[in-house]
Design a protein around this motif. Structure first.
Motif, PDB file in Angstrom:
ATOM      1  N   GLU A  73      -4.723  14.882   4.283  1.00 50.70           N
ATOM      2  CA  GLU A  73      -3.914  13.932   5.057  1.00 50.70           C
ATOM      3  C   GLU A  73      -4.326  13.916   6.527  1.00 50.70           C
ATOM      4  OE1 GLU A  73      -2.741  16.393   3.196  1.00 50.70           O
ATOM      5  OE2 GLU A  73      -1.047  17.458   4.091  1.00 50.70           O
ATOM      6  N   ALA A  76      -7.340  11.784   6.968  1.00 53.57           N
ATOM      7  CA  ALA A  76      -6.930  10.377   6.970  1.00 53.57           C
ATOM      8  C   ALA A  76      -6.349  10.008   8.333  1.00 53.57           C
ATOM      9  CB  ALA A  76      -5.914  10.129   5.862  1.00 53.57           C
ATOM     10  N   ARG A  77      -5.521  10.902   8.867  1.00 55.30           N
ATOM     11  CA  ARG A  77      -4.869  10.621  10.160  1.00 55.30           C
ATOM     12  C   ARG A  77      -5.870  10.591  11.305  1.00 55.30           C
ATOM     13  NH1 ARG A  77      -0.236  15.076   8.687  1.00 55.30           N
ATOM     14  NH2 ARG A  77       0.980  13.747   7.299  1.00 55.30           N
ATOM     15  N   LEU A  80     -10.291   8.782   8.795  1.00 53.76           N
ATOM     16  CA  LEU A  80     -11.220   8.655   7.676  1.00 53.76           C
ATOM     17  C   LEU A  80     -10.507   7.972   6.509  1.00 53.76           C
ATOM     18  CD1 LEU A  80     -13.891  11.021   6.491  1.00 53.76           C
ATOM     19  CD2 LEU A  80     -12.170  10.448   4.803  1.00 53.76           C
ATOM     20  N   THR A 101       4.927   3.673   5.287  1.00 48.60           N
ATOM     21  CA  THR A 101       4.977   5.135   5.392  1.00 48.60           C
ATOM     22  C   THR A 101       3.648   5.673   5.895  1.00 48.60           C
ATOM     23  OG1 THR A 101       6.444   5.119   3.466  1.00 48.60           O
ATOM     24  CG2 THR A 101       5.541   7.249   4.110  1.00 48.60           C
ATOM     25  N   ALA A 102       2.570   5.201   5.271  1.00 52.42           N
ATOM     26  CA  ALA A 102       1.233   5.687   5.639  1.00 52.42           C
ATOM     27  C   ALA A 102       0.936   5.394   7.112  1.00 52.42           C
ATOM     28  CB  ALA A 102       0.189   5.038   4.739  1.00 52.42           C
ATOM     29  N   GLU A 105       2.997   7.519   9.446  1.00 50.92           N
ATOM     30  CA  GLU A 105       2.542   8.914   9.438  1.00 50.92           C
ATOM     31  C   GLU A 105       1.332   9.060  10.371  1.00 50.92           C
ATOM     32  OE1 GLU A 105       3.512  11.877   7.533  1.00 50.92           O
ATOM     33  OE2 GLU A 105       5.337  10.655   7.589  1.00 50.92           O
ATOM     34  N   ILE A 106       0.423   8.120  10.238  1.00 49.11           N
ATOM     35  CA  ILE A 106      -0.795   8.177  11.051  1.00 49.11           C
ATOM     36  C   ILE A 106      -0.454   7.993  12.532  1.00 49.11           C
ATOM     37  CG2 ILE A 106      -2.979   6.982  11.547  1.00 49.11           C
ATOM     38  CD1 ILE A 106      -3.110   6.403   8.465  1.00 49.11           C
ATOM     39  N   LEU A 162      -4.666   0.074   8.194  1.00 44.29           N
ATOM     40  CA  LEU A 162      -4.691   1.422   8.773  1.00 44.29           C
ATOM     41  C   LEU A 162      -5.753   1.561   9.876  1.00 44.29           C
ATOM     42  CD1 LEU A 162      -4.130   3.540   5.521  1.00 44.29           C
ATOM     43  CD2 LEU A 162      -2.431   2.689   7.138  1.00 44.29           C
TER      44      LEU A 162
ATOM     45  N   LEU B 434      -2.232   9.333  -2.043  1.00 37.50           N
ATOM     46  CA  LEU B 434      -1.301   9.223  -0.917  1.00 37.50           C
ATOM     47  C   LEU B 434      -1.733  10.109   0.255  1.00 37.50           C
ATOM     48  CD1 LEU B 434       2.033   9.063  -2.923  1.00 37.50           C
ATOM     49  CD2 LEU B 434       0.773   7.184  -1.919  1.00 37.50           C
ATOM     50  N   ASN B 435      -2.251  11.311  -0.052  1.00 35.84           N
ATOM     51  CA  ASN B 435      -2.800  12.186   0.999  1.00 35.84           C
ATOM     52  C   ASN B 435      -3.876  11.430   1.776  1.00 35.84           C
ATOM     53  OD1 ASN B 435      -2.896  15.327  -0.922  1.00 35.84           O
ATOM     54  ND2 ASN B 435      -1.273  14.426   0.311  1.00 35.84           N
ATOM     55  N   GLN B 436      -4.726  10.740   1.033  1.00 40.09           N
ATOM     56  CA  GLN B 436      -5.847  10.050   1.653  1.00 40.09           C
ATOM     57  C   GLN B 436      -5.379   8.913   2.562  1.00 40.09           C
ATOM     58  OE1 GLN B 436      -8.227   7.561   2.324  1.00 40.09           O
ATOM     59  NE2 GLN B 436      -9.140   9.392   3.267  1.00 40.09           N
ATOM     60  N   ARG B 437      -4.111   8.538   2.428  1.00 43.33           N
ATOM     61  CA  ARG B 437      -3.584   7.504   3.326  1.00 43.33           C
ATOM     62  C   ARG B 437      -2.738   8.125   4.436  1.00 43.33           C
ATOM     63  NH1 ARG B 437      -7.280   5.354   1.047  1.00 43.33           N
ATOM     64  NH2 ARG B 437      -7.115   3.545  -0.328  1.00 43.33           N
ATOM     65  N   GLY B 438      -2.863   9.451   4.590  1.00 41.96           N
ATOM     66  CA  GLY B 438      -2.189  10.115   5.701  1.00 41.96           C
ATOM     67  C   GLY B 438      -0.813  10.660   5.380  1.00 41.96           C
ATOM     68  N   ILE B 439      -0.434  10.628   4.099  1.00 45.53           N
ATOM     69  CA  ILE B 439       0.907  11.076   3.711  1.00 45.53           C
ATOM     70  C   ILE B 439       0.796  12.489   3.133  1.00 45.53           C
ATOM     71  CG2 ILE B 439       2.860  10.583   2.177  1.00 45.53           C
ATOM     72  CD1 ILE B 439       1.867   7.605   2.251  1.00 45.53           C
ATOM     73  N   ASN B 440       1.571  13.441   3.657  1.00 50.57           N
ATOM     74  CA  ASN B 440       1.444  14.806   3.148  1.00 50.57           C
ATOM     75  C   ASN B 440       2.069  14.947   1.759  1.00 50.57           C
ATOM     76  OD1 ASN B 440       4.213  15.278   3.373  1.00 50.57           O
ATOM     77  ND2 ASN B 440       4.025  16.181   5.407  1.00 50.57           N
ATOM     78  N   LYS B 443       5.937  14.506   1.177  1.00 49.18           N
ATOM     79  CA  LYS B 443       6.353  13.106   1.271  1.00 49.18           C
ATOM     80  C   LYS B 443       5.824  12.296   0.100  1.00 49.18           C
ATOM     81  CE  LYS B 443       7.905  11.823   5.731  1.00 49.18           C
ATOM     82  NZ  LYS B 443       7.559  11.522   7.095  1.00 49.18           N
TER      83      LYS B 443
END
Lengths: 255, 481
Positions: A73, A76-77, A80, A101-102, A105-106, A162, B434-440, B443
């Protein structure tokens, strides 16, 4: 932006990356080609941090940070993004809620304020238009019941939302008809800028007619065996991979 | 002599400091269950004789029955003679301040966003300021009585509306229905009573939360809701905050009666103490809930979110007696650690063109065991009965289990009964996406679970649904590593 140095990795007991070296700068588009099983998708998975891939050796520097040390995560943030070859379905989770949400989060990670519903919807409308994404799909459950093409287009829509620094498109062209391919490609072209970079993983030269890469690399048996410009892709289209495999084997014998 | 007299004088005149026969002692029945206990309870509550007799019938039925053996878990031994069956209200241990409360409980309150005063009330801290909901409740009560709606404690109803209680109590769940229902009949402490008059649409959600005297009726609660012809009511039971309770066994009874054209919507969020990681000390929640669609075109809908209790064992059902009546059951049952849930519904199709719909979503984590058990019964006169059942199980981790026990009995060949069942696991692929989109991961799991239960959450009143959603994420925190 991305510096891969001597990257070795395995999945389960099988070694699949055997010393990858690659430098990607901002503003560049790199295509990675190669026959089945050469390690293309594995490279994407290792960079994105998929759990069952184990890095044995090497380093990856992403904008001055150790990429391999970060959780998926956080990668991604940091910017990437991976467009999946097989985007997963998540029933009951609306596409738009997931994206909000995504995105937030970022933004939180970057210490930016979260977008409120209104701002978010405005951004979403703008990006839908940019990548020609069907508004009806925005409110449906994430990828549930989407056709193969719709799933791939959803990946590009997410990419647009994103705004990552580095996008890795893992065989995004596979399973697309020519119209969908054109739309996906034009979306990517609109998103290209001097500040971001793309890695296109593909089997076929076809995609590269629409998204013209700055560099083309051939991955074979876990290593990049040849790099060149877009002309290399055309050569591959014409001759196949066999001539490269032979040269590569000769080289290894010489070594 | 003088000194002896003095001593006698002193002893006889002073108040006896060990309080032999003070009111406090009198308000607790002696431990154990026998006819005298029941008479004591009935007398304490100043009940009419028919009520006492009914309790005694329940007691007789209780004595005739054995503990059930068909459930999909090992029933722990419960010493029914070790319980005191009557205690005056407000015997819950009071604390002086929140500092004395388990910090973990407080952390949960914090996450649920429960206001301070309510936190105090829930965890048993004496509230000094006037509790907000009291004034709210009073306002509500006035508004309701203008419409002729009766919403009071069961005990109050027995005193004020004996004809209604006598007519309907035990008419859906008979005193001999099952051993826990019989026990409840014999010893029930209090509960809620609702009557909605003909043609009245109850303008607000009725909730025990707003009923001041709802406190401490926990262990053997009894609820009776009557919706007269063409009326509508939505009733909420429980709350999302974890409830502390000293009593291990909870055997409540809920009866719903919908007359012609009436609709009752009954929503539950149950979050009783589930015990520690080994399940020690958790509540056994053995509840009998049933509604009857007595008149034509009536409807009863049960929605439940079950996250608490060491063992949850309940089957809210609907008897579809009136023609064209509709029964619905929407359920989310979450189990983790060593929790057990054996829950589902019963739909009895008796009238013509009756319809039932069952959506059950089980989520198991840890070492828990989650079973759906449902009965769909179509009687010989139930022409064109329709049932649709969907029961899904979601597994988190590999040590838990999920089971489905559907029973279908039909005696009418025009009936259409559909059953769909799925079992799925939260996939690593879903989490990675979902991790790959920044979500831990935490969540991500919450997002996936909320998607999975959305169909049921949508049935809950809005603000309740939001709370339930939060509750689910908190409950499942740390379940996927």
């Amino acid at each position: 932006m991305l510096k891969i140095k001597n990257l070795h990795a395995r999945v389960e007991e099988k070694q699949i990356l055997k010393g990858i070296n690659l430098v990607v700068n901002a503003g560049e588009v790199h295509a990675i080609m190669g026959p089945n099983g050469s390690g293309k998708s594995s490279l994407a998975s290792v960079l994105a941090g998929r759990e069952n891939y184990e890095v044995l050796e090497g380093e990856v520097d992403f904008d001055g940070k150790d990429l391999l040390d970060m959780s998926p995560e956080d990668r991604a943030r940091e910017g990437l993004f991976m467009a999946f070859q097989y985007p997963i379905e998540i029933p009951g989770v609306s596409n738009i809620n997931f994206l909000r949400t995504a995105l937030n989060e970022i933004r939180t990670y970057k210490k930016l304020p979260a977008l409120d519903a209104k701002q978010f919807l405005r951004l979403s409308k703008e990006k839908q238009k940019l990548v020609e994404f069907d508004a009806k799909l925005v409110n449906r459950s994430l990828n549930e019941g989407f056709s193969g093409g719709e799933k791939k287009r959803n990946e590009i829509f997410q990419l647009a939302m994103l705004e990552p620094k580095l996008s890795i498109l893992d065989e995004t062209d596979s399973g697309l008809d020519i119209d969908a391919l054109r739309i996906v490609a034009s979306g990517v072209n609109k998103l290209r800028s001097k500040d971001n970079a793309f890695i296109l993983i593909t089997h076929y030269q076809r995609l590269l007619e629409y998204i013209v890469p700055d560099f083309v690399h051939v991955l074979y048996n876990g290593r990049i065996i040849k790099s060149g410009t877009k002309e290399l892709a055309l050569e591959l289209e014409e001759k196949g991979y066999d001539w490269l495999k032979e040269t590569f084997q000769e080289q290894t014998v010489q070594l | 002599m003088e000194t002896n007299d003095q001593i006698i004088q002193d002893i006889t005149s002073q108040e006896y400091e060990f309080g032999f026969i003070t009111d406090i002692e009198m308000d607790r029945a002696p431990v154990g269950l026998n006819e005298d206990t029941i008479r004591f309870i009935s007398q304490k509550k100043n009940e009419p004789e028919w009520m006492l007799n009914w309790r005694l019938k329940g007691y007789e039925a209780f004595l005739r029955q054995d503990m059930p053996i068909w459930q999909n878990f090992k029933l722990p031994h419960i010493n029914l003679q070790g319980i005191s069956y009557y205690a005056a209200p407000k015997t819950k241990k009071k604390f002086n301040s929140l500092d004395e409360i388990d910090p973990e409980l407080l952390a949960t309150f914090e996450k649920l966003g429960i206001p301070l005063n309510e936190q105090k009330a829930l965890s048993g801290v004496a509230v000094d300021a006037v509790f907000d909901s009291i004034s709210v409740a009073t306002t509500y009560k006035e508004k309701l009585s203008e419409l002729g709606i009766i919403f009071c404690s069961f005990g109050e109803a027995v005193q004020e509306h004996p004809e209604l209680v006598r007519k309907y109590v035990g008419s859906v769940v008979p005193h001999s229905d099952n051993i826990f229902a019989s026990l409840n009949t014999a010893v029930f402490s209090d509960g809620s009573f609702v009557y909605i008059p003909k043609g009245v649409r109850c303008p607000m959600e009725l909730s025990t939360y707003f009923r001041i005297n709802a406190e401490n009726t926990g262990q053997f609660e009894r609820t009776l809701i009557i919706a007269d012809e063409g009326s509508y009511v939505s009733y909420l039971e429980g709350c999302t905050a974890p409830m502390r309770d000293e009593n291990q066994l909870h055997a409540a009874v809920v009866e719903l009666i919908a007359l012609e054209g009436a609709e009752i919507k009954y929503s539950t969020v149950q979050n009783w103490y589930p015990g520690d990681k080994e399940g020690r000390g958790g509540i056994y929640n053995f509840v009998t809930k049933r509604g009857v669609c007595r008149g034509a075109n009536s409807k009863i809908s049960w929605t439940q979110v079950e996250t608490g209790s060491a063992i949850t064992w309940k089957y809210p059902g609907v008897i579809l007696q009136g023609d064209n009546s509709v029964g619905e059951f929407y359920s989310i049952a979450v189990t983790k650690n060593k929790q057990i849930a054996d829950t589902g519904t019963k739909m009895f199709h008796i009238g013509r063109n009756t319809k039932s719909r069952i959506i059950s979503k089980g989520i198991s984590a840890g070492h828990s065991n989650n079973s759906y058990r449902g009965l769909v019964q179509v009687g010989p006169k139930a022409e064109n009965a329709r049932n649709f059942t969907q029961c899904d199980s979601l597994l988190l981790g590999s040590e838990c289990s999920a089971n489905t026990f559907p029973y279908i009995e039909t005696k009418n060949n025009t009936a259409m009964v559909e059953h769909e069942a799925t079992t799925s696991k939260i996939g690593e692929d879903q989490i990675f996406y979902l991790n790959q989109r920044g979500i831990n991961t935490e969540k991500a799991v919450a997002l996936i679970v909320n998607g999975y239960v959305k169909e049921v959450l949508n049935q809950l009143p809005m603000e309740f649904a939001v709370e339930a959603q939060k509750l689910l994420s908190i409950t499942l925190e740390g379940s996927v590593g």
